[in-house]
Design a protein around this motif. Sequence first.
Motif, PDB file in Angstrom:
ATOM      1  N   ALA A 187       0.819  -1.218   0.000  1.00  0.00           N
ATOM      2  CA  ALA A 187       0.000   0.000   0.000  1.00  0.00           C
ATOM      3  C   ALA A 187       0.853   1.268   0.000  1.00  0.00           C
ATOM      4  O   ALA A 187       0.315   2.376  -0.057  1.00  0.00           O
ATOM      5  CB  ALA A 187      -0.922   0.005   1.216  1.00  0.00           C
ATOM      6  N   ASN A 188       2.182   1.106   0.093  1.00  0.00           N
ATOM      7  CA  ASN A 188       3.116   2.235   0.081  1.00  0.00           C
ATOM      8  C   ASN A 188       2.849   3.211   1.227  1.00  0.00           C
ATOM      9  O   ASN A 188       2.824   4.425   1.051  1.00  0.00           O
ATOM     10  CB  ASN A 188       3.048   2.973  -1.264  1.00  0.00           C
ATOM     11  CG  ASN A 188       4.237   3.908  -1.461  1.00  0.00           C
ATOM     12  OD1 ASN A 188       5.335   3.653  -0.959  1.00  0.00           O
ATOM     13  ND2 ASN A 188       4.016   5.005  -2.179  1.00  0.00           N
ATOM     14  N   VAL A 189       2.647   2.659   2.425  1.00  0.00           N
ATOM     15  CA  VAL A 189       2.434   3.493   3.614  1.00  0.00           C
ATOM     16  C   VAL A 189       3.261   2.940   4.769  1.00  0.00           C
ATOM     17  O   VAL A 189       3.696   1.792   4.742  1.00  0.00           O
ATOM     18  CB  VAL A 189       0.942   3.529   4.040  1.00  0.00           C
ATOM     19  CG1 VAL A 189       0.093   4.214   2.992  1.00  0.00           C
ATOM     20  CG2 VAL A 189       0.412   2.123   4.337  1.00  0.00           C
ATOM     21  N   VAL A 190       3.484   3.785   5.779  1.00  0.00           N
ATOM     22  CA  VAL A 190       4.075   3.316   7.032  1.00  0.00           C
ATOM     23  C   VAL A 190       2.936   2.962   7.977  1.00  0.00           C
ATOM     24  O   VAL A 190       1.768   3.268   7.719  1.00  0.00           O
ATOM     25  CB  VAL A 190       4.989   4.384   7.667  1.00  0.00           C
ATOM     26  CG1 VAL A 190       6.199   4.637   6.793  1.00  0.00           C
ATOM     27  CG2 VAL A 190       4.222   5.674   7.945  1.00  0.00           C
ATOM     28  N   ASP A 191       3.264   2.317   9.093  1.00  0.00           N
ATOM     29  CA  ASP A 191       2.225   1.909  10.032  1.00  0.00           C
ATOM     30  C   ASP A 191       1.599   3.119  10.714  1.00  0.00           C
ATOM     31  O   ASP A 191       2.300   3.985  11.248  1.00  0.00           O
ATOM     32  CB  ASP A 191       2.818   0.977  11.092  1.00  0.00           C
ATOM     33  CG  ASP A 191       1.782   0.555  12.110  1.00  0.00           C
ATOM     34  OD1 ASP A 191       0.848  -0.170  11.723  1.00  0.00           O
ATOM     35  OD2 ASP A 191       1.901   0.968  13.274  1.00  0.00           O
ATOM     36  N   ALA A 192       0.268   3.179  10.698  1.00  0.00           N
ATOM     37  CA  ALA A 192      -0.447   4.330  11.255  1.00  0.00           C
ATOM     38  C   ALA A 192      -0.253   4.433  12.764  1.00  0.00           C
ATOM     39  O   ALA A 192      -0.044   5.524  13.306  1.00  0.00           O
ATOM     40  CB  ALA A 192      -1.935   4.228  10.922  1.00  0.00           C
ATOM     41  N   GLY A 193      -0.318   3.296  13.471  1.00  0.00           N
ATOM     42  CA  GLY A 193      -0.126   3.329  14.918  1.00  0.00           C
ATOM     43  C   GLY A 193       1.274   3.769  15.295  1.00  0.00           C
ATOM     44  O   GLY A 193       1.467   4.520  16.261  1.00  0.00           O
ATOM     45  N   GLY A 194       2.275   3.305  14.533  1.00  0.00           N
ATOM     46  CA  GLY A 194       3.653   3.719  14.781  1.00  0.00           C
ATOM     47  C   GLY A 194       3.835   5.214  14.577  1.00  0.00           C
ATOM     48  O   GLY A 194       4.515   5.890  15.355  1.00  0.00           O
ATOM     49  N   GLN A 195       3.210   5.741  13.514  1.00  0.00           N
ATOM     50  CA  GLN A 195       3.263   7.186  13.286  1.00  0.00           C
ATOM     51  C   GLN A 195       2.578   7.924  14.437  1.00  0.00           C
ATOM     52  O   GLN A 195       3.036   8.984  14.874  1.00  0.00           O
ATOM     53  CB  GLN A 195       2.577   7.536  11.967  1.00  0.00           C
ATOM     54  CG  GLN A 195       2.582   9.027  11.629  1.00  0.00           C
ATOM     55  CD  GLN A 195       3.972   9.567  11.384  1.00  0.00           C
ATOM     56  OE1 GLN A 195       4.573   9.306  10.346  1.00  0.00           O
ATOM     57  NE2 GLN A 195       4.502  10.325  12.341  1.00  0.00           N
ATOM     58  N   GLY A 196       1.493   7.340  14.946  1.00  0.00           N
ATOM     59  CA  GLY A 196       0.803   7.944  16.083  1.00  0.00           C
ATOM     60  C   GLY A 196       1.686   8.020  17.312  1.00  0.00           C
ATOM     61  O   GLY A 196       1.647   9.003  18.065  1.00  0.00           O
ATOM     62  N   LEU A 197       2.505   6.988  17.542  1.00  0.00           N
ATOM     63  CA  LEU A 197       3.418   7.004  18.684  1.00  0.00           C
ATOM     64  C   LEU A 197       4.442   8.132  18.543  1.00  0.00           C
ATOM     65  O   LEU A 197       4.776   8.805  19.523  1.00  0.00           O
ATOM     66  CB  LEU A 197       4.122   5.651  18.806  1.00  0.00           C
ATOM     67  CG  LEU A 197       5.140   5.508  19.937  1.00  0.00           C
ATOM     68  CD1 LEU A 197       4.520   5.854  21.290  1.00  0.00           C
ATOM     69  CD2 LEU A 197       5.715   4.090  19.970  1.00  0.00           C
ATOM     70  N   ILE A 198       4.924   8.365  17.319  1.00  0.00           N
ATOM     71  CA  ILE A 198       5.850   9.480  17.086  1.00  0.00           C
ATOM     72  C   ILE A 198       5.154  10.805  17.386  1.00  0.00           C
ATOM     73  O   ILE A 198       5.726  11.695  18.031  1.00  0.00           O
ATOM     74  CB  ILE A 198       6.367   9.472  15.631  1.00  0.00           C
ATOM     75  CG1 ILE A 198       7.054   8.145  15.298  1.00  0.00           C
ATOM     76  CG2 ILE A 198       7.325  10.646  15.405  1.00  0.00           C
ATOM     77  CD1 ILE A 198       8.244   7.821  16.144  1.00  0.00           C
ATOM     78  N   PHE A 199       3.909  10.954  16.933  1.00  0.00           N
ATOM     79  CA  PHE A 199       3.153  12.178  17.231  1.00  0.00           C
ATOM     80  C   PHE A 199       2.999  12.366  18.742  1.00  0.00           C
ATOM     81  O   PHE A 199       3.065  13.488  19.252  1.00  0.00           O
ATOM     82  CB  PHE A 199       1.773  12.127  16.576  1.00  0.00           C
ATOM     83  CG  PHE A 199       1.783  12.331  15.086  1.00  0.00           C
ATOM     84  CD1 PHE A 199       2.825  12.992  14.455  1.00  0.00           C
ATOM     85  CD2 PHE A 199       0.739  11.866  14.302  1.00  0.00           C
ATOM     86  CE1 PHE A 199       2.839  13.185  13.078  1.00  0.00           C
ATOM     87  CE2 PHE A 199       0.730  12.056  12.930  1.00  0.00           C
ATOM     88  CZ  PHE A 199       1.788  12.713  12.315  1.00  0.00           C
ATOM     89  N   PHE A 200       2.780  11.273  19.464  1.00  0.00           N
ATOM     90  CA  PHE A 200       2.642  11.346  20.921  1.00  0.00           C
ATOM     91  C   PHE A 200       3.913  11.913  21.547  1.00  0.00           C
ATOM     92  O   PHE A 200       3.855  12.807  22.405  1.00  0.00           O
ATOM     93  CB  PHE A 200       2.346   9.955  21.483  1.00  0.00           C
ATOM     94  CG  PHE A 200       2.271   9.895  22.981  1.00  0.00           C
ATOM     95  CD1 PHE A 200       1.152  10.354  23.658  1.00  0.00           C
ATOM     96  CD2 PHE A 200       3.325   9.373  23.724  1.00  0.00           C
ATOM     97  CE1 PHE A 200       1.077  10.305  25.046  1.00  0.00           C
ATOM     98  CE2 PHE A 200       3.266   9.316  25.110  1.00  0.00           C
ATOM     99  CZ  PHE A 200       2.140   9.782  25.774  1.00  0.00           C
ATOM    100  N   LEU A 201       5.065  11.420  21.118  1.00  0.00           N
ATOM    101  CA  LEU A 201       6.338  11.896  21.670  1.00  0.00           C
ATOM    102  C   LEU A 201       6.607  13.346  21.284  1.00  0.00           C
ATOM    103  O   LEU A 201       7.096  14.135  22.102  1.00  0.00           O
ATOM    104  CB  LEU A 201       7.477  10.997  21.186  1.00  0.00           C
ATOM    105  CG  LEU A 201       7.449   9.547  21.679  1.00  0.00           C
ATOM    106  CD1 LEU A 201       8.549   8.737  21.004  1.00  0.00           C
ATOM    107  CD2 LEU A 201       7.587   9.471  23.187  1.00  0.00           C
ATOM    108  N   ILE A 202       6.297  13.709  20.037  1.00  0.00           N
ATOM    109  CA  ILE A 202       6.483  15.103  19.609  1.00  0.00           C
ATOM    110  C   ILE A 202       5.593  16.020  20.442  1.00  0.00           C
ATOM    111  O   ILE A 202       6.008  17.100  20.876  1.00  0.00           O
ATOM    112  CB  ILE A 202       6.165  15.258  18.101  1.00  0.00           C
ATOM    113  CG1 ILE A 202       7.195  14.503  17.258  1.00  0.00           C
ATOM    114  CG2 ILE A 202       6.150  16.734  17.706  1.00  0.00           C
ATOM    115  CD1 ILE A 202       6.854  14.455  15.773  1.00  0.00           C
ATOM    116  N   GLY A 203       4.358  15.586  20.680  1.00  0.00           N
ATOM    117  CA  GLY A 203       3.449  16.376  21.506  1.00  0.00           C
ATOM    118  C   GLY A 203       3.962  16.529  22.926  1.00  0.00           C
ATOM    119  O   GLY A 203       3.877  17.613  23.519  1.00  0.00           O
ATOM    120  N   CYS A 204       4.510  15.448  23.491  1.00  0.00           N
ATOM    121  CA  CYS A 204       5.091  15.527  24.838  1.00  0.00           C
ATOM    122  C   CYS A 204       6.252  16.519  24.871  1.00  0.00           C
ATOM    123  O   CYS A 204       6.392  17.302  25.825  1.00  0.00           O
ATOM    124  CB  CYS A 204       5.569  14.147  25.291  1.00  0.00           C
ATOM    125  SG  CYS A 204       4.244  13.001  25.738  1.00  0.00           S
TER     126      CYS A 204
END
Length: 538
Positions: A187-204
């Motif tokens: 599908a030429n995408v990265v894992d959505a949940g993994g990207q969400g974890l990165i967003f969580f850390l950036i938000g922190c």
Amino acid sequence: MGENCMYTIIDGGCFKNMLIGAYQMFEQKYEILNQLNVFPVPDGDTGNNMLNTLKSMYSMISDVSADEPVGMIAEKASAGAIMGARGNSGVILSQIIHGISRGLRGKKTASGTQMGKAFQYGILYAYRAVTKPVEGTILSVARGIAKGTYEVIRQEPDFSKVLESAIGHGNDALAKTPEQLKILKDANVVDAGGQGLIFFLIGCLNGLTGKVSEVNLEIKPVISRLEAKGESFSIEYPYCTEFIISPCKLAAKEIRQKLGTWGESMIVAEGDNLIKVHIHAQRPGHVLDMAASWGTLHDIKCDNMVDQFHKNKEKQQDEPKRPLGVLAVVSGDGWTELYQKLGCDVVSGGQSMNPSVQELNAGIENGRYDKYILLPNNKNIILAAQQLQKMLGEKIHIVPSVNPMEGLAAAMAFMDNIGIEENLNEMSKRVQQIKTGMITAAVRDSLIGDIVIHKGDYMGITKGHQIFTEKDFNKCFRKLLESLIDEDTGVVTVYYGKDMSKDACGRELAAVEKIYSDIEFEMYDGGQPLYPMFISAE
């Protein structure tokens, strides 16, 4: 707030800002996660699930004073995230927050190193939540973060630097997910949940460094306060613990400070050579152990107020609960009616909105039975159901149905005059005996393997993720039927959705009945959103 407090010593205010920063990041980015869904179906909801999990977390900390200990704020955040967790990604995120809270338990402040270790606790708890971890998912990204930051956590006192390192290593791990999971590569995408974890850390990190804004949102706490023994309490701190210390080495003021991070509704009264303590605790044993080191304990009482609440509630109920029943998660008025006719209790949710752990729990608490067999009816609800099972124990058992057709077959096999194990066995057998598929419309252009999908194409999807795409609905329907029907098939049942009329569905069936003249076709109004047809063959 000074730099030292913000980066090397994390107090309650700093940590609260970190969590608010994470919530605000998801408010901005959740649609990106929805778009990363592998299949271009209209219910790609990873972003929604993670956002709602953090929204629930926020509901528990929004009114908490920044002066509260970091351990106390972490516990409240954990409770909110766990009870509000939706979908697999939301449950895993809630476990990360829960692990962080365990690492911060009992602390008034935390050093950068302690905070880093608490975040690694979070990753450990996330792994524990999943029975069979799959490479190329949020857990792979979490492991990459844990491995990459192992030395940094032990050497770097500035927690902002630890977060920056975690984000860098997380992005490296995220980039590898398509190579670890073929369906992502296709599908030429990265894992959505993994990207969400990165967003969580950036938000922190944003929250830690002051890049947060005021949240103008009134949210009721996901965990409401209950009442027992004439006083209100939160299920986070269910043990009403009372004792007298006499003689006591410490003054009342010092005891209040030491117990402040271990509970709520605390009263410390000083008398003639004695101290009387009342506290609602999560770990009463720890409170009593501490108190025993201050003097001799007398008149110890420890009551589980949740038990008392339920006993009072049962006394107020006119109709006694029956021993065993079925709770099904369904979406659509037609499906609700079908399950209720079989005697099932129902929780609303499914393809377009996964119910939270709290909503599943409410379905059980307000239901007609003492114990339940739960039918999730969606693969993205199973983990939340398992989370609830950990909390309630033998009160619920799960038949892991992944769609309403499987669940309905299981519900038909349920018998209230036999035991739980026999029911679980028979219901699980029925789930395996039917083939299922569904039709929806693609919401974006996509490429999955060799299959080119255009926005608006009809997609027929089987349980095993076999995909058929056509511009014409009838052609898609026929291809899907061909994949479901074999020489043993006797009955095909079609459940038409909210966006398909009964007449339109009838015309589709009339056309295929001529092709499969030896098969009986049945039609029901399912009312499910987003999917014009659900189909089962048996």
